[in-house]
Design an enzyme around this catalytic site. Structure first.
Site, PDB file in Angstrom:
ATOM      1  CG  ASP A 109     -37.211 -18.490  15.052  1.00  0.00           C
ATOM      2  OD1 ASP A 109     -36.944 -19.657  14.738  1.00  0.00           O
ATOM      3  OD2 ASP A 109     -38.235 -18.168  15.693  1.00  0.00           O
ATOM      4  CD  GLU A 114     -36.872 -21.240  11.008  1.00  0.00           C
ATOM      5  OE1 GLU A 114     -36.788 -22.434  11.317  1.00  0.00           O
ATOM      6  OE2 GLU A 114     -37.254 -20.360  11.805  1.00  0.00           O
TER       7      GLU A 114
END
Length: 703
Positions: free
Chosen positions: A344, A380
């Site tokens: 993330d 990401e």
């Protein structure tokens, strides 16, 4: 009194050896560290750790074993102006704790300041309101478990939420719904296998904490991007509810999925923690060594640097914070047997100073690590800081969530002008982003929807977000949805609109499965799941976000369509090549592995690409010109296919190309009427074929 031996500084955390437990905690600023043991009634016994070596405080407690609840109190400076926030009144979770029992019960004692006066120190005891770590038994019968090691080009990722996936499943026992055991239930295995899924990408399962402000509004952090324990599986996803049992239950889930040939990828949040900004609670890292674990402002160390939008950023410049991240990754691979990670806001991990640096220490460590470097690594590739959007710029070992793929495919199918050239690039693996760094098409993790944003059904049903239920006056969530409601906003009974929405869903799914790269399907899109226009449902732990296994309108038809697409991709390597298209291929007939065609049947020219309003094209994929060999070194051959793509609002007549491409073709797919393709007659070279408005046809060459 509990006997305490010197113990060892490694490994960090609580380690049971069969006769006792070694406890080890890093803190550079501590003057004294107390290990706090709790019995079943919550009574606390404190033991000072007797030794410190290399900034690690440690001690060994004979007779202490699995099931023992514990935490720490760290005595040291409380000097916010220097970045130090030690406070022995606060019970602290172990950064290396393998299991957590209980949950945070929000109370002022969890904070190191008074709500009425932030400059006043709050020494109140937080233990009654804190969860506790639990010593675990690391033994587990893995039997003959082996990682499936699915090659990237054969991978189909299914992004899922452990709770939301099975919470409403009528065929799973009630006590297992929404748990690790529920995900491993045979009915879920059958569903995943029916979709052709080779990897489940689980939204955060590290122990996390809902934010104080959310709980005060009667909401929670459902998604879980608010980690407090990087080595502990989230306890609320355990079906047993017993202290420490989430660990063997998680392992059993992984073992079961592996037996079915499905890999487990974890969505991990190493960019920040649940302690928030300088006004956040003191739960773990802040009270242990705030300056070591968090990025602080150089001009005023009372405040955090925030590249995540969550109040703090993990200090990956610190060797001890880096060690925690790497130790956590290795633990999940070696002890929990997971097969990869999706990072993330990965750009936050690359920030050495201010700018994003692709050669930051974290990536160097991953590159040389013999364990972590061998699993799937998915970035990401953005954060919220300046210069944080880094799609295409990660090192060669990494794959990336391709945000440009998502945006381009959405724009193309909603009919935006001047999207044709970029759509072609995204369809063929985004070589413009990845080939320069010697990466392959599978560096692109392709997706149209994910947990963050509209579901697939909402993407074709709403042009504006509907986030009022989140309690932020609809200010949260992106306004850049690139969606189209197909003529009506939200729910409707209009059959024309419903038919168009169904076709658009099929267009998005067909594009996803027929693109080079790695497709990622968001859980529930195959069932027509809706969030009623909420594009930021992070705080909604209810039927808005749980999968509707028996209520979604048209779910059976959509599910069957996705299964058919998955079989088509699985059976034909021309849709999942390991190398980028080369164009001309010596000796091939026709002499190219891919040819772009105009609706008139001729090869596209530079002038054709430059037509800004063009929204239709043909794509010839030459199955005889696949250049990469199979794993045994044999040449790969496949059928050849012709894709006829029309994003116009009106039908477009396509002329099939000449016989050099193929004499006869059979219908394989038509998103406008996908069930009727089996009954349609074959077509020949130079035949003319109407492609419906906003539709995609796939033809397979015969002979």
């Amino acid at each position: 009194m509990q006997e305490v031996w010197p113990g060892t500084p490694y490994p960090l955390g609580a380690t049971w050896d069969g006769t006792g437990t070694n406890f080890a905690l890093f803190s550079e600023v501590a003057h004294r560290v107390e290990l706090c043991l709790f019995d079943a009634e919550g009574r606390e016994t404190r033991c000072a750790l007797p030794e410190v070596d290399g900034l690690v405080w440690h001690g060994y407690l004979p007779g202490v074993g699995p099931g023992q609840r514990y935490g720490y109190r760290v005595h040291g400076p409380y000097e916010p102006e220097h970045g130090h926030r030690c406070n022995p009144g606060k019970l602290l979770l172990d950064p290396y704790g393998k299991a957590v029992e209980g949950e945070v019960r929000w109370h002022e004692s969890l904070f190191s300041y008074r709500f009425t006066d932030p400059d006043a120190v709050n020494d109140d005891d937080s233990a009654p309101y804190m969860p506790k770590n639990v010593v675990i038994n690391p033994f587990f019968d893995w039997a003959d478990d082996r990682p499936p090691r699915i090659p990237y080009h054969e991978t189909l990722i299914y992004e899922a939420h452990v709770k939301g996936l099975t919470r409403l499943h009528p065929q799973i026992p009630p006590e297992q719904r929404g748990t690790y055991a529920g995900l491993a239930h045979p009915v879920m295995i059958d569903h995943l296998k029916g979709l052709g899924v080779t990897a489940v990408e689980l939204m955060p399962v590290h122990q996390f904490v809902p934010e104080h402000a959310l709980v005060a509004r009667g909401l929670t952090n459902y998604w879980g991007y608010n980690t407090i324990g990087f080595l502990a599986p989230h306890n609320a996803y355990s079906s047993s509810g017993q202290a420490g049992e989430q660990v063997p239950e998680f392992k059993a889930m992984v073992r079961t999925l592996h037996e079915a040939g499905v890999e487990v990828i974890l969505d991990v949040v190493y960019n920040h923690t649940a302690e928030g900004d300088h006004l956040g609670p003191t739960l773990s890292f802040r009270g242990i060594d705030n300056a070591a674990y968090y990025r602080l402002r150089d001009d005023d160390k009372r405040y955090h640097l925030d590249y995540t939008g969550c109040g703090n950023s993990l200090n990956v410049r610190s060797p001890h914070a880096l060690q925690l991240v790497m130790d956590s990754l290795r633990y999940w691979v070696t002890e929990m047997h997971v097969d990869g990670f999706r990072f993330d806001l990965a750009s936050a991990l690359a920030r050495e100073l201010h700018d994003v640096d692709r050669l930051a220490a974290f990536f160097d460590l991953v590159q040389q690590d013999p364990v972590v470097s061998q699993v799937k690594l998915i970035a990401e590739p953005w954060d919220v800081g300046e210069g944080g959007y880094q799609v295409g710029n990660f090192p060669p070992l990494w794959t990336e969530w391709n945000g440009k793929y998502r945006d381009t495919v959405r724009d193309f199918w909603r009919g935006r002008p001047a999207t044709l050239p970029e759509f072609a690039s995204r369809l063929t693996g985004s070589s413009d982003l990845y080939e320069h760094s010697a990466r392959r098409p599978f560096a692109s993790i392709n997706f149209v929807t994910c947990h963050d944003g509209f579901t697939l059904t909402d993407l074709v049903s709403y042009e504006a977000k509907r986030n009022d239920a989140n309690g932020e006056d609809n200010r949260d969530g992106t306004d850049d949805n690139r969606s189209w409601n197909c003529g009506r906003e939200g729910p409707t009974d209009d059959p024309g609109v419903l038919d168009l929405r169904a076709r658009q869903r099929r267009n998005f799914l067909a594009t996803l499965f027929l693109s080079q790269g790695v497709p990622m399907l968001s859980h529930g899109d195959e069932l027509g799941r809706t969030q009623l226009g909420n594009n930021n449902a992070y705080c909604q732990d209810n039927e808005l976000t749980w999968l509707p296994w028996d209520t979604a309108d048209g779910a059976d038809d959509l599910l069957e369509f996705v299964r058919a697409l998955s079989r088509l991709r699985r059976d034909h390597p021309v849709f999942r090549r390991r190398r980028f298209f080369q164009g001309a291929v010596p000796g091939a007939e026709p002499p190219a592995d891919i040819v772009w065609l105009t609706p008139s049947g001729g090869a596209m020219t530079e002038d054709d690409w430059a037509v800004g309003f063009a929204k239709s094209l043909g794509v010839f994929l030459n199955g005889d010109a696949i250049t990469e060999p199979d794993p045994r070194g044999r040449r790969v051959r496949d059928d050849s296919f012709l894709l006829l793509i029309n994003a116009h609002s009106e039908p477009v007549e396509f002329a099939l190309p000449g016989p050099v491409y193929g004499e006869r073709w059979e219908f394989t797919l038509d998103t406008a009427d996908w069930r009727a393709v089996a009954d349609r007659p074959t077509v020949k070279a130079h035949d003319r074929l109407d492609v419906s408005s906003r539709a995609l046809i796939v033809l397979r060459r015969l002979g």
